[in-house]
Design a protein around this motif. Sequence first.
Motif, PDB file in Angstrom:
ATOM      1  N   LYS A  11       1.949   6.792  -0.332  1.00 42.89           N
ATOM      2  CA  LYS A  11       1.233   5.531  -0.502  1.00 42.89           C
ATOM      3  C   LYS A  11       1.407   5.041  -1.934  1.00 42.89           C
ATOM      4  O   LYS A  11       1.531   5.828  -2.866  1.00 42.89           O
ATOM      5  CB  LYS A  11      -0.257   5.723  -0.196  1.00 42.89           C
ATOM      6  CG  LYS A  11      -0.576   5.992   1.260  1.00 42.89           C
ATOM      7  CD  LYS A  11      -2.082   6.072   1.479  1.00 42.89           C
ATOM      8  CE  LYS A  11      -2.406   6.270   2.953  1.00 42.89           C
ATOM      9  NZ  LYS A  11      -3.868   6.329   3.194  1.00 42.89           N
ATOM     10  N   ASP A  13      -0.173   1.598  -4.273  1.00 44.50           N
ATOM     11  CA  ASP A  13      -0.859   0.307  -4.431  1.00 44.50           C
ATOM     12  C   ASP A  13      -1.431  -0.189  -3.097  1.00 44.50           C
ATOM     13  O   ASP A  13      -1.225  -1.346  -2.706  1.00 44.50           O
ATOM     14  CB  ASP A  13       0.123  -0.719  -5.018  1.00 44.50           C
ATOM     15  CG  ASP A  13      -0.586  -1.937  -5.606  1.00 44.50           C
ATOM     16  OD1 ASP A  13      -1.790  -1.818  -5.891  1.00 44.50           O
ATOM     17  OD2 ASP A  13       0.065  -2.990  -5.751  1.00 44.50           O
ATOM     18  N   ASN A  14      -2.100   0.720  -2.394  1.00 41.41           N
ATOM     19  CA  ASN A  14      -2.722   0.429  -1.101  1.00 41.41           C
ATOM     20  C   ASN A  14      -1.708   0.051  -0.019  1.00 41.41           C
ATOM     21  O   ASN A  14      -2.060  -0.592   0.982  1.00 41.41           O
ATOM     22  CB  ASN A  14      -3.768  -0.701  -1.233  1.00 41.41           C
ATOM     23  CG  ASN A  14      -4.932  -0.291  -2.110  1.00 41.41           C
ATOM     24  OD1 ASN A  14      -5.415   0.846  -2.017  1.00 41.41           O
ATOM     25  ND2 ASN A  14      -5.389  -1.197  -2.964  1.00 41.41           N
ATOM     26  N   ARG A  15      -0.465   0.415  -0.228  1.00 34.89           N
ATOM     27  CA  ARG A  15       0.571   0.185   0.781  1.00 34.89           C
ATOM     28  C   ARG A  15       1.128   1.534   1.233  1.00 34.89           C
ATOM     29  O   ARG A  15       1.108   2.505   0.477  1.00 34.89           O
ATOM     30  CB  ARG A  15       1.691  -0.692   0.225  1.00 34.89           C
ATOM     31  CG  ARG A  15       1.265  -2.144   0.002  1.00 34.89           C
ATOM     32  CD  ARG A  15       2.365  -2.963  -0.621  1.00 34.89           C
ATOM     33  NE  ARG A  15       2.529  -2.654  -2.032  1.00 34.89           N
ATOM     34  CZ  ARG A  15       3.468  -3.200  -2.815  1.00 34.89           C
ATOM     35  NH1 ARG A  15       4.341  -4.040  -2.294  1.00 34.89           N
ATOM     36  NH2 ARG A  15       3.535  -2.875  -4.084  1.00 34.89           N
ATOM     37  N   CYS A  16       1.632   1.558   2.451  1.00 34.45           N
ATOM     38  CA  CYS A  16       2.076   2.813   3.065  1.00 34.45           C
ATOM     39  C   CYS A  16       3.590   2.765   3.305  1.00 34.45           C
ATOM     40  O   CYS A  16       4.106   1.760   3.822  1.00 34.45           O
ATOM     41  CB  CYS A  16       1.356   3.040   4.390  1.00 34.45           C
ATOM     42  SG  CYS A  16      -0.444   3.030   4.270  1.00 34.45           S
ATOM     43  N   GLU A  28       8.158   0.111   4.950  1.00 35.57           N
ATOM     44  CA  GLU A  28       6.730  -0.100   4.731  1.00 35.57           C
ATOM     45  C   GLU A  28       6.056  -0.236   6.092  1.00 35.57           C
ATOM     46  O   GLU A  28       6.551  -0.943   6.975  1.00 35.57           O
ATOM     47  CB  GLU A  28       6.481  -1.343   3.900  1.00 35.57           C
ATOM     48  CG  GLU A  28       5.007  -1.541   3.557  1.00 35.57           C
ATOM     49  CD  GLU A  28       4.759  -2.713   2.627  1.00 35.57           C
ATOM     50  OE1 GLU A  28       3.570  -2.970   2.318  1.00 35.57           O
ATOM     51  OE2 GLU A  28       5.740  -3.376   2.209  1.00 35.57           O
ATOM     52  N   ASP A  30       2.052  -0.143   8.404  1.00 35.63           N
ATOM     53  CA  ASP A  30       0.614  -0.394   8.260  1.00 35.63           C
ATOM     54  C   ASP A  30      -0.137   0.929   8.191  1.00 35.63           C
ATOM     55  O   ASP A  30       0.420   2.000   8.439  1.00 35.63           O
ATOM     56  CB  ASP A  30       0.085  -1.269   9.403  1.00 35.63           C
ATOM     57  CG  ASP A  30       0.341  -0.696  10.787  1.00 35.63           C
ATOM     58  OD1 ASP A  30       0.384   0.547  10.917  1.00 35.63           O
ATOM     59  OD2 ASP A  30       0.507  -1.476  11.737  1.00 35.63           O
ATOM     60  N   SER A  31      -1.397   0.839   7.836  1.00 34.69           N
ATOM     61  CA  SER A  31      -2.190   2.051   7.633  1.00 34.69           C
ATOM     62  C   SER A  31      -2.373   2.832   8.925  1.00 34.69           C
ATOM     63  O   SER A  31      -2.433   4.070   8.911  1.00 34.69           O
ATOM     64  CB  SER A  31      -3.555   1.699   7.038  1.00 34.69           C
ATOM     65  OG  SER A  31      -4.245   0.778   7.878  1.00 34.69           O
ATOM     66  N   TYR A  34       0.826   4.734   9.581  1.00 36.72           N
ATOM     67  CA  TYR A  34       0.931   5.787   8.564  1.00 36.72           C
ATOM     68  C   TYR A  34       0.005   6.953   8.913  1.00 36.72           C
ATOM     69  O   TYR A  34       0.393   8.125   8.791  1.00 36.72           O
ATOM     70  CB  TYR A  34       0.573   5.212   7.196  1.00 36.72           C
ATOM     71  CG  TYR A  34       0.740   6.183   6.045  1.00 36.72           C
ATOM     72  CD1 TYR A  34       1.960   6.309   5.393  1.00 36.72           C
ATOM     73  CD2 TYR A  34      -0.328   6.965   5.610  1.00 36.72           C
ATOM     74  CE1 TYR A  34       2.119   7.176   4.328  1.00 36.72           C
ATOM     75  CE2 TYR A  34      -0.180   7.847   4.557  1.00 36.72           C
ATOM     76  CZ  TYR A  34       1.044   7.951   3.920  1.00 36.72           C
ATOM     77  OH  TYR A  34       1.193   8.820   2.875  1.00 36.72           O
ATOM     78  N   SER A  35      -1.208   6.644   9.337  1.00 33.33           N
ATOM     79  CA  SER A  35      -2.168   7.696   9.688  1.00 33.33           C
ATOM     80  C   SER A  35      -1.666   8.531  10.862  1.00 33.33           C
ATOM     81  O   SER A  35      -1.799   9.765  10.861  1.00 33.33           O
ATOM     82  CB  SER A  35      -3.525   7.082  10.033  1.00 33.33           C
ATOM     83  OG  SER A  35      -4.084   6.437   8.909  1.00 33.33           O
ATOM     84  N   LYS A 432       8.219   4.695  -6.152  1.00 39.56           N
ATOM     85  CA  LYS A 432       7.302   3.688  -6.676  1.00 39.56           C
ATOM     86  C   LYS A 432       7.977   2.844  -7.756  1.00 39.56           C
ATOM     87  O   LYS A 432       7.793   1.623  -7.816  1.00 39.56           O
ATOM     88  CB  LYS A 432       6.043   4.371  -7.228  1.00 39.56           C
ATOM     89  CG  LYS A 432       5.168   4.981  -6.149  1.00 39.56           C
ATOM     90  CD  LYS A 432       4.050   5.830  -6.729  1.00 39.56           C
ATOM     91  CE  LYS A 432       3.264   6.534  -5.621  1.00 39.56           C
ATOM     92  NZ  LYS A 432       2.209   7.436  -6.175  1.00 39.56           N
TER      93      LYS A 432
END
Length: 445
Positions: A11, A13-16, A28, A30-31, A34-35, A432
């Motif tokens: 992750k 900067d709040n991106r996955c 990239e 979504d959360s 990713y989960s 990153k």
Amino acid sequence: MKISNYTFLFKFDNRCYIYNSLSNALIETDSEGYSILSELEKSGKNFDETIAFGKEFSELLKQKHIITDNDTDDFLIYKSYITKMRNQREGMHLTLAPTMECCFKCHYCFEKQKKEGKMSAEVIDSIIKYILKNKYLQNINVTWFGGEPLMAIEQIEEFYDKFIAQWGEKGYSSDIITTGYHINENVINILKKVKISSMQITLDGLKETHNKIKHLDECPDVFNKILDNINLICELAPEISIVIRVNLTTENSHEYVELYKLLYERFGKKRKNISVAPAFVLNRGGCRKEQDKIFFTHATRSKYVLNLPSHNLDSPFLHYPKPFFIECAIRNENAISFDPDGYAYKCWEMIGNEKYAVWKLDNNGSPANINTITLNRQLYGADPLYDPKCSKCKYLPLCSGGCPIQRIENEFEGKNNNLCCLYKGYLDKFMKIHILRKEKGIYNY
């Protein structure tokens, strides 16, 4: 299906993000996706990909090898690329040291065998005969090495004239690794004639540091002479690409930022095909214990590179990682290096040390006095494809098991070289940096 061994999740900067070292894909997501991936990775269990992700997304994950039926099959994909490379016969990487002489005595140099003398016409003829015996050969790249190859510029020209007369211009390329000290107008004209397309020139820090390592009684300021010589190349041969390699230890690494900016101001604004890159002097095999503290380790090298963006510096190490799918050519029979006496080596680091010669050319261009033990070790020994640890490593497509000659030193000479790439343990941090640079429109590949 299962999460591939070559898949990384991180992750920023709040991106996955999802990265796969086999396909080199960065996605990239979504959360929620990713989960799900994270939980499946932790469980290590098989799952129905369509139920987990839906048809469209699951097809993308399969295509990019992020999910797989079997990790062994993914490894075999990698193995097939490497095996094809090892077995190819259409291209040759030839390294020639026309002399082992060098006017400098750098403390870190691995070449302790600085014999006097230049490559004779007879050895040049034998090398050409050796090359031309390869009936499948279509492309050849020559790297001029040493010693200091520019101290034998006449031999470089002689080889080119003789070889091109029989081979022709098609499929021929060349480059050179040099200190840059011996460059002048005549040398540049010869380099252009022999089709040098790129050159690597070595510096050892800012002026004072460089001149302590590379010093001559007849030239009190070697540093500025080399910079003047680079400027001469820029003027007379702008088509030749230049990489200025800065050798770094922990003693001079603090100078790199200032040196980079100095070189960029002097050369980087004039032309795009000139670059500056750090070259980290590592403690090879734990054999320099009395000086351990001045050499970089795996961790200190990675952390040093990761800090460069804070100084607004570029570096090839900061670009998007590329899976090698290629090794150092030591494991390909068509890759060979020759010293001035016609001894052949599989690794250019060994040039001049006849203990590591795999054979010597006879007058007909045929290998004689073959050292089968050394040859077999370097072609087939310490193979990462059969190493229980490396063959299962997530980073294998990014490093191909590290430097082959260092692997061989570990297995057969009891050394302890760290073979891992600088990404290992730091891949998310490098990614990153790539993402931030890409968002700023900075070239990353």
